[in-house]
Motif scaffolding. Structure first.
Motif, short mmCIF file in Angstrom:
data_model
loop_
_atom_site.label_atom_id
_atom_site.label_comp_id
_atom_site.label_asym_id
_atom_site.label_seq_id
_atom_site.Cartn_x
_atom_site.Cartn_y
_atom_site.Cartn_z
N TYR A 64 37.69 49.50 -56.01
CA TYR A 64 37.35 49.29 -54.60
C TYR A 64 36.69 50.53 -54.01
O TYR A 64 35.64 50.43 -53.33
N ILE A 65 37.26 51.71 -54.24
CA ILE A 65 36.69 52.93 -53.67
C ILE A 65 35.30 53.20 -54.25
O ILE A 65 34.37 53.58 -53.53
N GLY A 66 35.14 52.97 -55.55
CA GLY A 66 33.82 53.16 -56.16
C GLY A 66 32.78 52.25 -55.52
O GLY A 66 31.65 52.68 -55.25
N ALA A 67 33.15 51.00 -55.27
CA ALA A 67 32.22 50.07 -54.63
C ALA A 67 31.98 50.43 -53.16
O ALA A 67 30.85 50.34 -52.66
N ALA A 68 33.05 50.87 -52.49
CA ALA A 68 32.94 51.16 -51.05
C ALA A 68 32.06 52.37 -50.77
O ALA A 68 31.55 52.52 -49.65
N TYR A 69 31.88 53.25 -51.75
CA TYR A 69 30.92 54.34 -51.58
C TYR A 69 29.54 53.78 -51.20
O TYR A 69 28.77 54.42 -50.49
N PHE A 70 29.25 52.58 -51.71
CA PHE A 70 27.93 52.00 -51.51
C PHE A 70 27.87 50.94 -50.42
O PHE A 70 26.86 50.83 -49.73
#
Length: 226
Positions: free
Chosen positions: A160-166
């Motif tokens: 989730y955090i990796g995706a939310a960076y974008f």
């Protein structure tokens, strides 16, 4: 203060420090490896965070719950899952840990131990983005806990955090402690002190919204699993 609480505080401090070092250090590395390409810098920063965060959660989860985040600790206590006294101790440990991690990252890359960030990030769109980012993070953590799938939380949080960076315009800080820590590094991952209060307010609002949503949407699942 008993030995058990001291161990948990040590875990929250170390985990928060390593998280801040991971986020800021990978940001500095990305800035140096890909100068002039902000998109690639963000990808490298997000990729490292998405890989490293689940590892930190797995290492410290059995000791402290691996919060590393005041928003998570506050919701944990609001849900009745952890004593408020513990949260009152957890939050300073998390904040000091993130500051220590920022200093460590700066030093590892040959910078000054402390360099206040000059990156102004606060705007109405980034305020909204931090509300969304934090609400989503809290929803992921506590929805999985309420539905008996807490064992997948480390991987879900990292993804989730990796995706939310974008998908968020704020790059998804989603954590008041790391927001404070990132003030102390004038690098790719930093945030100006003038922007931090707005980010923290948005994060607390997002956590409160997610707390209400989890209690409403997943009440039946909790009763079924009880």
């Amino acid at each position: 203060m008993n030995t058990s609480l001291l161990r948990r505080l040590a875990a929250e401090f170390l985990g928060s420090a390593l998280l801040a070092a991971l986020v800021i250090g990978s940001g500095i590395a990305a800035q140096r490896l890909s100068p002039g390409d902000v998109g690639l810098q963000l990808l490298e920063n997000a990729f490292a965070t998405a890989l490293g965060l689940p590892v930190l959660i797995l290492v410290f989860a059995t000791i402290s719950g691996a919060h590393f985040n005041p928003a998570v600790s506050l919701v944990d206590s609001a849900m009745g899952l952890r004593a408020w006294r513990d949260t009152a101790f957890y939050i300073p440990a998390q904040v000091v840990g993130c500051i220590a991690g920022a200093v460590l990252a700066n030093l590892m890359f040959g910078g000054s131990a402390i360099s206040l960030s000059t990156t102004d990030r606060m705007s109405p769109p980034t305020f909204l983005a931090e509300v969304v980012a934090t609400a989503g993070l809290i929803l992921v953590i506590f929805a999985l806990a309420r539905t008996g799938r807490a064992h997948v939380t480390p991987w879900a949080v990292g993804a989730y955090i990796g995706a939310a960076y974008f998908f968020t315009s704020s790059s998804s800080f989603a954590n008041p402690a790391i927001t404070i820590g990132r003030m102390f590094s004038d690098t790719f991952a930093g945030i100006a002190p003038s922007s931090a209060p707005g980010y923290i307010a948005a994060q607390l609002l997002g956590a409160a919204l997610a707390w209400g949503l989890v209690r409403w949407m997943f009440a039946a699942e909790r009763e079924r699993l009880a």
